[in-house]
Design an enzyme around this catalytic site. Sequence first.
Site, short mmCIF file in Angstrom:
data_model
loop_
_atom_site.label_atom_id
_atom_site.label_comp_id
_atom_site.label_asym_id
_atom_site.label_seq_id
_atom_site.Cartn_x
_atom_site.Cartn_y
_atom_site.Cartn_z
N GLY A 80 38.58 36.32 41.22
CA GLY A 80 38.74 37.53 40.41
C GLY A 80 40.15 38.00 40.16
N GLY B 162 39.18 31.14 40.09
CA GLY B 162 39.12 30.16 39.01
C GLY B 162 40.31 30.42 38.09
N ARG B 163 40.22 31.56 37.41
CA ARG B 163 41.22 31.92 36.41
C ARG B 163 42.64 31.92 36.98
NH1 ARG B 163 39.35 35.60 32.45
NH2 ARG B 163 37.81 36.16 34.02
N ARG C 92 36.14 34.17 24.07
CA ARG C 92 36.48 35.35 24.84
C ARG C 92 36.84 36.57 24.00
NH1 ARG C 92 39.88 35.92 28.18
NH2 ARG C 92 38.60 36.90 29.77
N CYS D 217 31.62 30.53 10.10
CA CYS D 217 31.05 31.21 8.96
C CYS D 217 30.59 32.61 9.35
CB CYS D 217 29.88 30.36 8.44
SG CYS D 217 29.60 30.69 6.73
N TYR E 105 38.14 29.33 31.13
CA TYR E 105 37.07 29.90 30.31
C TYR E 105 37.28 29.69 28.82
CZ TYR E 105 36.06 32.04 34.81
OH TYR E 105 35.81 32.24 36.16
N1 LLP Z 1 33.14 33.19 42.37
C1 LLP Z 1 32.04 33.62 41.75
C2 LLP Z 1 30.79 33.76 42.51
C3 LLP Z 1 32.09 33.93 40.39
O1 LLP Z 1 30.98 34.38 39.80
C4 LLP Z 1 33.29 33.78 39.68
C5 LLP Z 1 33.35 34.10 38.26
C6 LLP Z 1 34.41 33.31 40.36
C7 LLP Z 1 34.30 33.03 41.72
C8 LLP Z 1 35.74 33.08 39.71
O2 LLP Z 1 36.25 34.20 39.11
P1 LLP Z 1 37.75 34.18 38.53
O3 LLP Z 1 38.67 33.98 39.70
O4 LLP Z 1 37.84 33.07 37.58
O5 LLP Z 1 37.90 35.50 37.90
N2 LLP Z 1 33.54 33.99 31.38
C9 LLP Z 1 34.29 35.12 31.87
C10 LLP Z 1 34.47 35.11 33.34
C11 LLP Z 1 33.18 35.14 34.08
C12 LLP Z 1 33.43 34.87 35.52
C13 LLP Z 1 32.17 34.78 36.26
N3 LLP Z 1 32.34 34.48 37.62
C14 LLP Z 1 35.65 35.17 31.18
O6 LLP Z 1 35.87 34.38 30.27
O7 LLP Z 1 36.45 36.04 31.47
#
Ligand code: LLP
Length: 449
Positions: free
Chosen positions: A242, A285-286, A327, A371, A400
Amino acid sequence: MSEPGRDTRLILSDVKVRELAALFGTPLYVLDEGHFRTRIRRYREAFRQAWPECEVTFASKANSTLAVLAIAYEEGCLIDAASEGELRAAIAAGVPTHRCHLHGNNKSFAELEFAFEVGVGQIVVDHFVEIEQIFELQQTYHRCPDLVLRLAPGVDPVTHEKIATGQADTKFGFNIANGAADRAVGVMLGLNLPLVGFHCHIGSQLLDSEAHYAAAEVVAEFAIGQWRRDRFMARVLNLGGGLGVRYLDTDEPPAVEDHCRRLVDGVVEGLGGFNLQPKLVQEPGRALIAESGVTLYRIGAIKTVPIGDGKSRTYLAVDGGLSDNARPALYDAKYSVRGIPADAREEGGEVPVFDDLAPVLDRFTVAGKHCETDTLFADVLLPHDLQVGDYLQVLCTGAYNSSMASNYNRFPRPATVLILEDGTPELVQRRDTWDEMFAREILPQRENR
Ligand code: LLP
Protein backbone atom coordinates in the site's frame (compact mmCIF):
# COMPACT_ATOMS: atom_id res chain seq x y z
CA MET A 1 11.55 7.60 -1.66
CA SER A 2 10.58 11.00 -2.85
CA GLU A 3 13.40 12.97 -1.35
CA PRO A 4 12.81 16.65 -2.02
CA GLY A 5 14.61 17.78 -5.15
CA ARG A 6 15.25 14.25 -6.39
CA ASP A 7 12.99 12.49 -8.81
CA THR A 8 13.06 8.78 -8.10
CA ARG A 9 11.05 7.85 -11.18
CA LEU A 10 12.44 6.30 -14.33
CA ILE A 11 12.54 8.95 -17.06
CA LEU A 12 13.88 8.01 -20.48
CA SER A 13 15.87 10.51 -22.51
CA ASP A 14 14.26 11.81 -25.69
CA VAL A 15 16.80 9.87 -27.73
CA LYS A 16 15.93 6.63 -25.94
CA VAL A 17 12.20 7.21 -26.43
CA ARG A 18 12.69 7.62 -30.18
CA GLU A 19 14.97 4.60 -30.32
CA LEU A 20 12.58 2.30 -28.44
CA ALA A 21 9.53 3.51 -30.35
CA ALA A 22 11.33 2.85 -33.63
CA LEU A 23 12.46 -0.61 -32.53
CA PHE A 24 9.31 -1.88 -30.84
CA GLY A 25 6.42 0.38 -31.91
CA THR A 26 3.91 2.10 -29.67
CA PRO A 27 2.11 1.99 -27.35
CA LEU A 28 4.93 0.38 -25.42
CA TYR A 29 5.51 -0.40 -21.78
CA VAL A 30 9.14 0.07 -20.78
CA LEU A 31 10.64 -1.24 -17.54
CA ASP A 32 14.12 -0.62 -16.21
CA GLU A 33 15.71 -3.66 -14.59
CA GLY A 34 18.35 -1.80 -12.58
CA HIS A 35 15.76 0.64 -11.28
CA PHE A 36 13.47 -2.19 -10.17
CA ARG A 37 16.29 -4.10 -8.48
CA THR A 38 17.38 -0.96 -6.64
CA ARG A 39 13.84 -0.33 -5.39
CA ILE A 40 13.56 -3.85 -4.05
CA ARG A 41 16.97 -3.71 -2.37
CA ARG A 42 16.18 -0.42 -0.74
CA TYR A 43 12.80 -1.62 0.50
CA ARG A 44 14.23 -4.84 1.94
CA GLU A 45 17.11 -3.04 3.59
CA ALA A 46 14.83 -0.36 5.07
CA PHE A 47 12.58 -3.04 6.52
CA ARG A 48 15.53 -5.05 7.88
CA GLN A 49 16.89 -1.95 9.59
CA ALA A 50 13.54 -1.40 11.28
CA TRP A 51 12.85 -5.05 12.22
CA PRO A 52 15.56 -7.63 11.42
CA GLU A 53 13.23 -10.63 11.28
CA CYS A 54 11.31 -9.65 8.15
CA GLU A 55 10.34 -10.58 4.61
CA VAL A 56 9.19 -8.58 1.59
CA THR A 57 6.61 -10.17 -0.68
CA PHE A 58 6.08 -8.75 -4.16
CA ALA A 59 2.35 -8.30 -4.82
CA SER A 60 2.33 -9.72 -8.32
CA LYS A 61 -1.01 -8.15 -9.25
CA ALA A 62 0.96 -4.92 -9.75
CA ASN A 63 2.86 -6.48 -12.63
CA SER A 64 2.95 -10.19 -13.32
CA THR A 65 5.11 -10.11 -16.43
CA LEU A 66 7.27 -13.20 -16.00
CA ALA A 67 10.52 -11.26 -16.31
CA VAL A 68 9.38 -9.03 -13.44
CA LEU A 69 8.48 -12.00 -11.22
CA ALA A 70 11.84 -13.62 -11.93
CA ILE A 71 13.69 -10.46 -10.91
CA ALA A 72 11.62 -10.03 -7.75
CA TYR A 73 12.39 -13.61 -6.77
CA GLU A 74 16.10 -13.22 -7.55
CA GLU A 75 16.17 -10.16 -5.33
CA GLY A 76 14.86 -12.23 -2.44
CA CYS A 77 11.17 -11.42 -2.51
CA LEU A 78 8.38 -13.85 -1.83
CA ILE A 79 5.58 -13.67 -4.41
CA ASP A 80 1.98 -12.83 -3.50
CA ALA A 81 -0.44 -14.43 -5.93
CA ALA A 82 -4.08 -13.35 -5.79
CA SER A 83 -5.35 -16.12 -8.05
CA GLU A 84 -4.41 -19.42 -9.62
CA GLY A 85 -3.38 -17.46 -12.69
CA GLU A 86 -0.90 -15.34 -10.75
CA LEU A 87 0.38 -18.45 -9.01
CA ARG A 88 0.88 -20.13 -12.36
CA ALA A 89 2.69 -17.01 -13.58
CA ALA A 90 5.11 -17.21 -10.64
CA ILE A 91 5.71 -20.91 -11.31
CA ALA A 92 6.26 -20.16 -15.02
CA ALA A 93 8.80 -17.52 -13.99
CA GLY A 94 10.76 -20.13 -12.06
CA VAL A 95 9.71 -19.10 -8.55
CA PRO A 96 9.69 -22.13 -6.22
CA THR A 97 6.16 -22.64 -4.92
CA HIS A 98 7.25 -22.57 -1.29
CA ARG A 99 8.16 -18.89 -1.95
CA CYS A 100 4.58 -18.13 -3.09
CA HIS A 101 1.59 -17.01 -1.04
CA LEU A 102 -1.97 -17.48 -2.22
CA HIS A 103 -4.52 -14.75 -1.55
CA GLY A 104 -8.14 -14.21 -2.51
CA ASN A 105 -11.45 -13.39 -0.89
CA ASN A 106 -13.26 -16.13 -2.83
CA LYS A 107 -10.77 -18.78 -3.82
CA SER A 108 -12.45 -21.64 -5.62
CA PHE A 109 -12.00 -25.14 -4.25
CA ALA A 110 -10.05 -25.92 -7.41
CA GLU A 111 -7.72 -22.98 -6.72
CA LEU A 112 -7.10 -24.20 -3.18
CA GLU A 113 -6.55 -27.71 -4.45
CA PHE A 114 -4.01 -26.41 -6.97
CA ALA A 115 -2.22 -24.56 -4.16
CA PHE A 116 -2.02 -27.79 -2.13
CA GLU A 117 -0.97 -29.79 -5.16
CA VAL A 118 1.96 -27.52 -6.01
CA GLY A 119 2.85 -26.85 -2.37
CA VAL A 120 2.54 -23.10 -1.90
CA GLY A 121 4.32 -21.70 1.11
CA GLN A 122 1.33 -19.96 2.59
CA ILE A 123 -2.39 -19.41 2.14
CA VAL A 124 -4.01 -16.23 3.38
CA VAL A 125 -7.40 -17.38 4.66
CA ASP A 126 -10.35 -15.08 4.09
CA HIS A 127 -13.62 -16.68 5.25
CA PHE A 128 -15.16 -19.52 7.25
CA VAL A 129 -16.07 -21.84 4.38
CA GLU A 130 -12.49 -21.58 3.18
CA ILE A 131 -11.33 -22.88 6.57
CA GLU A 132 -13.51 -25.97 6.10
CA GLN A 133 -12.24 -26.45 2.56
CA ILE A 134 -8.64 -26.22 3.70
CA PHE A 135 -9.35 -28.73 6.46
CA GLU A 136 -10.81 -31.12 3.89
CA LEU A 137 -7.75 -30.73 1.65
CA GLN A 138 -5.45 -31.30 4.60
CA GLN A 139 -7.20 -34.60 5.22
CA THR A 140 -6.63 -35.59 1.60
CA TYR A 141 -3.06 -34.38 1.20
CA HIS A 142 -1.84 -35.11 4.76
CA ARG A 143 -0.04 -31.79 4.65
CA CYS A 144 -1.04 -28.16 4.62
CA PRO A 145 0.67 -24.89 3.74
CA ASP A 146 1.18 -22.38 6.54
CA LEU A 147 -1.98 -20.41 7.08
CA VAL A 148 -2.41 -16.78 8.01
CA LEU A 149 -5.75 -15.23 8.76
CA ARG A 150 -6.66 -12.07 6.91
CA LEU A 151 -8.04 -9.48 9.31
CA ALA A 152 -10.22 -6.47 8.58
CA PRO A 153 -8.74 -4.16 11.19
CA GLY A 154 -11.34 -1.40 10.85
CA VAL A 155 -8.86 1.27 9.81
CA ASP A 156 -9.97 3.80 7.21
CA PRO A 157 -7.06 4.84 5.01
CA VAL A 158 -6.96 8.06 3.02
CA THR A 159 -6.98 6.95 -0.60
CA HIS A 160 -9.40 6.48 -3.44
CA GLU A 161 -12.42 4.61 -2.06
CA LYS A 162 -12.04 1.89 -4.70
CA ILE A 163 -8.59 0.89 -3.44
CA ALA A 164 -9.34 1.11 0.31
CA THR A 165 -9.77 -2.29 1.96
CA GLY A 166 -8.95 -1.97 5.66
CA GLN A 167 -12.20 -0.44 6.91
CA ALA A 168 -14.74 -2.67 8.69
CA ASP A 169 -17.16 -2.41 5.76
CA THR A 170 -15.15 -4.55 3.36
CA LYS A 171 -15.48 -7.89 1.62
CA PHE A 172 -11.95 -8.82 2.67
CA GLY A 173 -10.96 -10.92 5.65
CA PHE A 174 -12.38 -11.51 9.11
CA ASN A 175 -13.77 -8.51 10.89
CA ILE A 176 -12.16 -7.81 14.21
CA ALA A 177 -15.04 -5.55 15.24
CA ASN A 178 -17.81 -8.17 15.08
CA GLY A 179 -15.81 -11.00 16.62
CA ALA A 180 -15.47 -12.97 13.38
CA ALA A 181 -11.68 -12.88 13.60
CA ASP A 182 -11.67 -14.25 17.17
CA ARG A 183 -14.04 -17.03 16.17
CA ALA A 184 -11.94 -17.90 13.11
CA VAL A 185 -8.84 -18.36 15.27
CA GLY A 186 -10.83 -20.63 17.56
CA VAL A 187 -12.09 -22.72 14.65
CA MET A 188 -8.64 -23.07 13.12
CA LEU A 189 -6.98 -24.05 16.37
CA GLY A 190 -9.84 -26.46 17.07
CA LEU A 191 -9.17 -28.16 13.74
CA ASN A 192 -5.45 -28.23 14.41
CA LEU A 193 -4.72 -26.31 11.23
CA PRO A 194 -1.23 -24.78 10.90
CA LEU A 195 -2.18 -21.20 11.68
CA VAL A 196 1.02 -19.16 11.86
CA GLY A 197 -0.22 -15.61 12.12
CA PHE A 198 -2.25 -12.72 10.83
CA HIS A 199 -2.49 -10.51 7.80
CA CYS A 200 -4.03 -7.20 6.87
CA HIS A 201 -3.91 -4.92 3.86
CA ILE A 202 -5.66 -1.63 4.37
CA GLY A 203 -5.42 -0.01 0.97
CA SER A 204 -3.27 1.23 -1.84
CA GLN A 205 -1.41 4.36 -2.91
CA LEU A 206 -1.23 5.66 0.68
CA LEU A 207 0.74 8.88 0.82
CA ASP A 208 1.27 8.93 4.56
CA SER A 209 1.97 6.08 6.95
CA GLU A 210 -0.56 6.91 9.66
CA ALA A 211 -3.18 4.39 8.58
CA HIS A 212 -0.41 1.78 8.30
CA TYR A 213 0.72 2.64 11.82
CA ALA A 214 -2.84 2.29 13.13
CA ALA A 215 -3.43 -1.02 11.35
CA ALA A 216 -0.09 -2.45 12.51
CA GLU A 217 -1.02 -1.56 16.08
CA VAL A 218 -4.46 -3.18 15.76
CA VAL A 219 -3.07 -6.38 14.24
CA ALA A 220 -0.35 -6.67 16.90
CA GLU A 221 -2.92 -6.06 19.65
CA PHE A 222 -5.12 -8.71 18.12
CA ALA A 223 -2.18 -11.14 18.16
CA ILE A 224 -1.62 -10.40 21.83
CA GLY A 225 -5.33 -10.97 22.45
CA GLN A 226 -5.02 -14.46 20.97
CA TRP A 227 -2.05 -15.21 23.17
CA ARG A 228 -4.01 -14.15 26.23
CA ARG A 229 -7.10 -16.10 25.23
CA ASP A 230 -5.80 -19.31 23.65
CA ARG A 231 -2.06 -19.15 24.25
CA PHE A 232 -1.76 -18.92 20.49
CA MET A 233 1.63 -17.47 19.62
CA ALA A 234 1.57 -15.66 16.26
CA ARG A 235 4.85 -16.22 14.44
CA VAL A 236 3.99 -14.02 11.43
CA LEU A 237 2.35 -10.63 11.09
CA ASN A 238 1.86 -9.61 7.48
CA LEU A 239 1.00 -5.93 7.22
CA GLY A 240 0.17 -5.89 3.52
CA GLY A 241 1.30 -3.41 0.91
CA GLY A 242 0.00 0.00 0.00
CA LEU A 243 2.88 2.45 0.20
CA GLY A 244 2.19 5.18 -2.35
CA VAL A 245 4.38 6.37 -5.19
CA ARG A 246 5.01 9.57 -7.06
CA TYR A 247 2.53 9.79 -9.91
CA LEU A 248 2.61 13.58 -10.07
CA ASP A 249 5.65 15.79 -9.52
CA THR A 250 3.79 17.14 -6.48
CA ASP A 251 3.15 13.75 -4.84
CA GLU A 252 5.38 13.24 -1.80
CA PRO A 253 5.09 9.63 -0.62
CA PRO A 254 6.97 8.81 2.57
CA ALA A 255 10.55 7.60 2.17
CA VAL A 256 10.51 3.82 2.52
CA GLU A 257 12.83 4.03 5.55
CA ASP A 258 10.36 6.31 7.37
CA HIS A 259 7.47 4.14 6.29
CA CYS A 260 9.05 0.95 7.64
CA ARG A 261 9.97 2.62 10.92
CA ARG A 262 6.42 3.92 11.36
CA LEU A 263 4.94 0.53 10.61
CA VAL A 264 7.24 -1.14 13.12
CA ASP A 265 6.41 1.55 15.69
CA GLY A 266 2.77 0.54 15.28
CA VAL A 267 3.61 -3.12 15.87
CA VAL A 268 5.71 -2.32 18.94
CA GLU A 269 2.90 -0.18 20.32
CA GLY A 270 0.38 -2.97 19.70
CA LEU A 271 2.58 -5.64 21.28
CA GLY A 272 2.62 -3.48 24.39
CA GLY A 273 5.84 -4.92 25.80
CA PHE A 274 4.76 -8.55 25.32
CA ASN A 275 7.61 -10.79 24.33
CA LEU A 276 6.09 -11.91 21.09
CA GLN A 277 8.77 -11.79 18.39
CA PRO A 278 6.87 -12.32 15.15
CA LYS A 279 8.40 -12.23 11.73
CA LEU A 280 7.02 -9.12 10.03
CA VAL A 281 6.04 -9.23 6.39
CA GLN A 282 5.08 -6.51 3.95
CA GLU A 283 3.72 -7.16 0.48
CA PRO A 284 4.16 -4.03 -1.61
CA GLY A 285 3.40 -4.07 -5.31
CA ARG A 286 3.23 -0.51 -6.55
CA ALA A 287 6.06 0.83 -4.37
CA LEU A 288 8.45 -1.71 -5.91
CA ILE A 289 7.60 -1.50 -9.61
CA ALA A 290 5.48 1.56 -10.46
CA GLU A 291 8.29 4.08 -10.73
CA SER A 292 10.47 1.66 -12.72
CA GLY A 293 8.15 1.82 -15.73
CA VAL A 294 6.98 4.29 -18.36
CA THR A 295 4.59 4.01 -21.28
CA LEU A 296 5.34 5.44 -24.71
CA TYR A 297 2.59 6.59 -27.07
CA ARG A 298 2.59 8.22 -30.48
CA ILE A 299 0.32 11.17 -31.19
CA GLY A 300 -1.92 10.43 -34.16
CA ALA A 301 -4.39 13.32 -34.17
CA ILE A 302 -4.56 16.84 -32.77
CA LYS A 303 -7.86 18.68 -32.55
CA THR A 304 -8.81 22.03 -31.02
CA VAL A 305 -12.45 22.43 -30.01
CA PRO A 306 -14.43 25.37 -28.53
CA ILE A 307 -15.50 24.87 -24.90
CA GLY A 308 -17.46 28.10 -24.38
CA ASP A 309 -16.53 31.59 -23.10
CA GLY A 310 -14.24 31.98 -26.10
CA LYS A 311 -12.01 29.20 -24.72
CA SER A 312 -10.82 26.10 -26.44
CA ARG A 313 -9.36 22.71 -25.62
CA THR A 314 -6.77 20.87 -27.65
CA TYR A 315 -6.98 17.10 -27.74
CA LEU A 316 -3.96 14.97 -28.45
CA ALA A 317 -5.12 11.51 -29.47
CA VAL A 318 -2.62 8.73 -28.81
CA ASP A 319 -2.43 5.18 -30.09
CA GLY A 320 -3.52 3.53 -26.83
CA GLY A 321 -6.07 4.33 -24.17
CA LEU A 322 -8.05 2.75 -21.37
CA SER A 323 -7.18 -0.73 -22.61
CA ASP A 324 -3.52 -0.19 -21.68
CA ASN A 325 -4.09 2.16 -18.74
CA ALA A 326 -7.50 1.82 -17.09
CA ARG A 327 -6.48 3.77 -14.01
CA PRO A 328 -7.59 7.27 -15.07
CA ALA A 329 -11.05 5.94 -15.92
CA LEU A 330 -11.31 3.72 -12.83
CA TYR A 331 -9.74 5.84 -10.13
CA ASP A 332 -9.36 9.33 -11.63
CA ALA A 333 -5.64 8.58 -11.52
CA LYS A 334 -3.33 11.38 -12.62
CA TYR A 335 0.06 10.97 -14.30
CA SER A 336 3.09 13.03 -15.27
CA VAL A 337 3.33 13.20 -19.05
CA ARG A 338 6.23 14.39 -21.21
CA GLY A 339 6.27 15.31 -24.90
CA ILE A 340 9.07 14.20 -27.22
CA PRO A 341 9.50 15.35 -30.83
CA ALA A 342 9.58 12.48 -33.30
CA ASP A 343 12.79 13.70 -34.85
CA ALA A 344 15.26 16.13 -33.41
CA ARG A 345 14.12 19.26 -35.26
CA GLU A 346 16.68 21.43 -36.98
CA GLU A 347 16.82 24.94 -35.58
CA GLY A 348 19.69 27.28 -36.38
CA GLY A 349 21.98 24.38 -37.17
CA GLU A 350 21.50 22.92 -33.70
CA VAL A 351 19.68 19.69 -33.01
CA PRO A 352 17.39 20.78 -30.20
CA VAL A 353 15.28 18.62 -27.98
CA PHE A 354 12.39 19.97 -25.96
CA ASP A 355 14.25 19.49 -22.69
CA ASP A 356 17.14 21.72 -23.75
CA LEU A 357 14.91 24.47 -25.08
CA ALA A 358 12.91 25.02 -21.89
CA PRO A 359 9.88 24.68 -24.12
CA VAL A 360 6.84 26.91 -24.09
CA LEU A 361 4.11 24.82 -22.55
CA ASP A 362 0.43 24.62 -23.30
CA ARG A 363 -2.43 22.72 -21.76
CA PHE A 364 -3.55 19.64 -23.62
CA THR A 365 -5.99 16.85 -22.97
CA VAL A 366 -4.62 13.47 -23.94
CA ALA A 367 -7.28 11.10 -25.24
CA GLY A 368 -7.03 7.47 -26.20
CA LYS A 369 -8.24 5.92 -29.43
CA HIS A 370 -11.11 3.92 -27.99
CA CYS A 371 -14.61 4.42 -29.25
CA GLU A 372 -15.71 6.44 -26.23
CA THR A 373 -14.56 9.58 -24.42
CA ASP A 374 -11.50 7.76 -23.12
CA THR A 375 -9.67 10.69 -21.57
CA LEU A 376 -6.29 9.53 -20.36
CA PHE A 377 -4.73 12.70 -18.99
CA ALA A 378 -6.79 15.87 -18.73
CA ASP A 379 -5.21 19.32 -18.82
CA VAL A 380 -1.57 18.34 -18.82
CA LEU A 381 1.20 20.82 -19.62
CA LEU A 382 3.17 19.83 -22.72
CA PRO A 383 5.37 21.59 -25.28
CA HIS A 384 3.10 23.87 -27.33
CA ASP A 385 4.46 22.78 -30.69
CA LEU A 386 3.82 19.05 -30.41
CA GLN A 387 2.90 17.58 -33.77
CA VAL A 388 1.27 14.47 -35.11
CA GLY A 389 3.93 11.76 -35.05
CA ASP A 390 5.56 13.03 -31.84
CA TYR A 391 5.72 10.87 -28.74
CA LEU A 392 4.42 11.03 -25.20
CA GLN A 393 6.23 9.43 -22.29
CA VAL A 394 3.99 8.71 -19.30
CA LEU A 395 5.87 8.21 -16.06
CA CYS A 396 5.22 5.76 -13.25
CA THR A 397 3.26 3.17 -15.20
CA GLY A 398 5.13 0.07 -14.04
CA ALA A 399 2.31 -1.01 -11.72
CA TYR A 400 -1.31 -1.82 -12.57
CA ASN A 401 -0.97 -0.94 -16.23
CA SER A 402 0.18 -4.03 -18.10
CA SER A 403 -1.44 -6.26 -15.46
CA MET A 404 -4.81 -4.54 -15.99
CA ALA A 405 -4.62 -4.26 -19.78
CA SER A 406 -7.55 -5.52 -21.84
CA ASN A 407 -8.45 -6.11 -25.48
CA TYR A 408 -11.34 -3.64 -25.45
CA ASN A 409 -12.23 -2.59 -28.99
CA ARG A 410 -10.07 -5.54 -30.01
CA PHE A 411 -6.89 -3.60 -29.35
CA PRO A 412 -3.81 -5.81 -29.10
CA ARG A 413 -2.25 -5.31 -25.65
CA PRO A 414 1.11 -3.51 -25.86
CA ALA A 415 4.51 -5.15 -25.64
CA THR A 416 6.81 -4.72 -22.64
CA VAL A 417 10.48 -3.98 -23.10
CA LEU A 418 12.95 -4.43 -20.27
CA ILE A 419 16.03 -2.23 -20.29
CA LEU A 420 18.81 -4.43 -18.99
CA GLU A 421 21.46 -3.15 -16.64
CA ASP A 422 23.90 -2.64 -19.55
CA GLY A 423 21.31 -0.51 -21.34
CA THR A 424 20.20 -3.12 -23.88
CA PRO A 425 16.45 -3.18 -24.49
CA GLU A 426 14.99 -6.67 -24.43
CA LEU A 427 11.47 -7.63 -25.40
CA VAL A 428 9.97 -9.52 -22.45
CA GLN A 429 6.32 -9.55 -23.46
CA ARG A 430 5.34 -9.08 -27.07
CA ARG A 431 2.26 -7.39 -28.36
CA ASP A 432 -0.84 -9.59 -28.82
CA THR A 433 -1.00 -11.09 -32.26
CA TRP A 434 -4.16 -11.15 -34.36
CA ASP A 435 -4.15 -14.94 -34.18
CA GLU A 436 -4.21 -14.72 -30.39
CA MET A 437 -6.99 -12.19 -30.56
CA PHE A 438 -9.31 -14.76 -32.12
CA ALA A 439 -7.84 -17.95 -30.68
CA ARG A 440 -10.64 -18.34 -28.11
CA GLU A 441 -13.47 -17.87 -30.56
CA ILE A 442 -15.78 -20.69 -31.57
CA LEU A 443 -17.87 -19.44 -34.46
CA PRO A 444 -21.00 -21.60 -34.57
CA GLN A 445 -21.13 -23.41 -37.91
CA ARG A 446 -24.28 -22.66 -39.94
CA GLU A 447 -25.13 -23.82 -43.40
CA ASN A 448 -24.98 -20.39 -44.99
CA ARG A 449 -21.60 -19.49 -43.49
N1 LLP B 1 -1.56 -7.15 -0.61
C1 LLP B 1 -2.87 -7.28 -0.84
C2 LLP B 1 -3.64 -8.28 -0.09
C3 LLP B 1 -3.49 -6.47 -1.78
O1 LLP B 1 -4.80 -6.60 -1.98
C4 LLP B 1 -2.73 -5.53 -2.50
C5 LLP B 1 -3.36 -4.68 -3.50
C6 LLP B 1 -1.36 -5.45 -2.25
C7 LLP B 1 -0.81 -6.27 -1.28
C8 LLP B 1 -0.44 -4.51 -2.97
O2 LLP B 1 -0.81 -3.19 -2.86
P1 LLP B 1 0.17 -2.04 -3.40
O3 LLP B 1 1.42 -2.11 -2.58
O4 LLP B 1 0.43 -2.32 -4.81
O5 LLP B 1 -0.60 -0.80 -3.19
N2 LLP B 1 -5.71 -1.72 -9.26
C9 LLP B 1 -5.49 -0.71 -8.25
C10 LLP B 1 -4.80 -1.23 -7.04
C11 LLP B 1 -5.56 -2.32 -6.36
C12 LLP B 1 -4.70 -2.96 -5.33
C13 LLP B 1 -5.37 -4.11 -4.73
N3 LLP B 1 -4.59 -4.78 -3.77
C14 LLP B 1 -4.70 0.45 -8.84
O6 LLP B 1 -4.47 0.45 -10.04
O7 LLP B 1 -4.39 1.40 -8.14
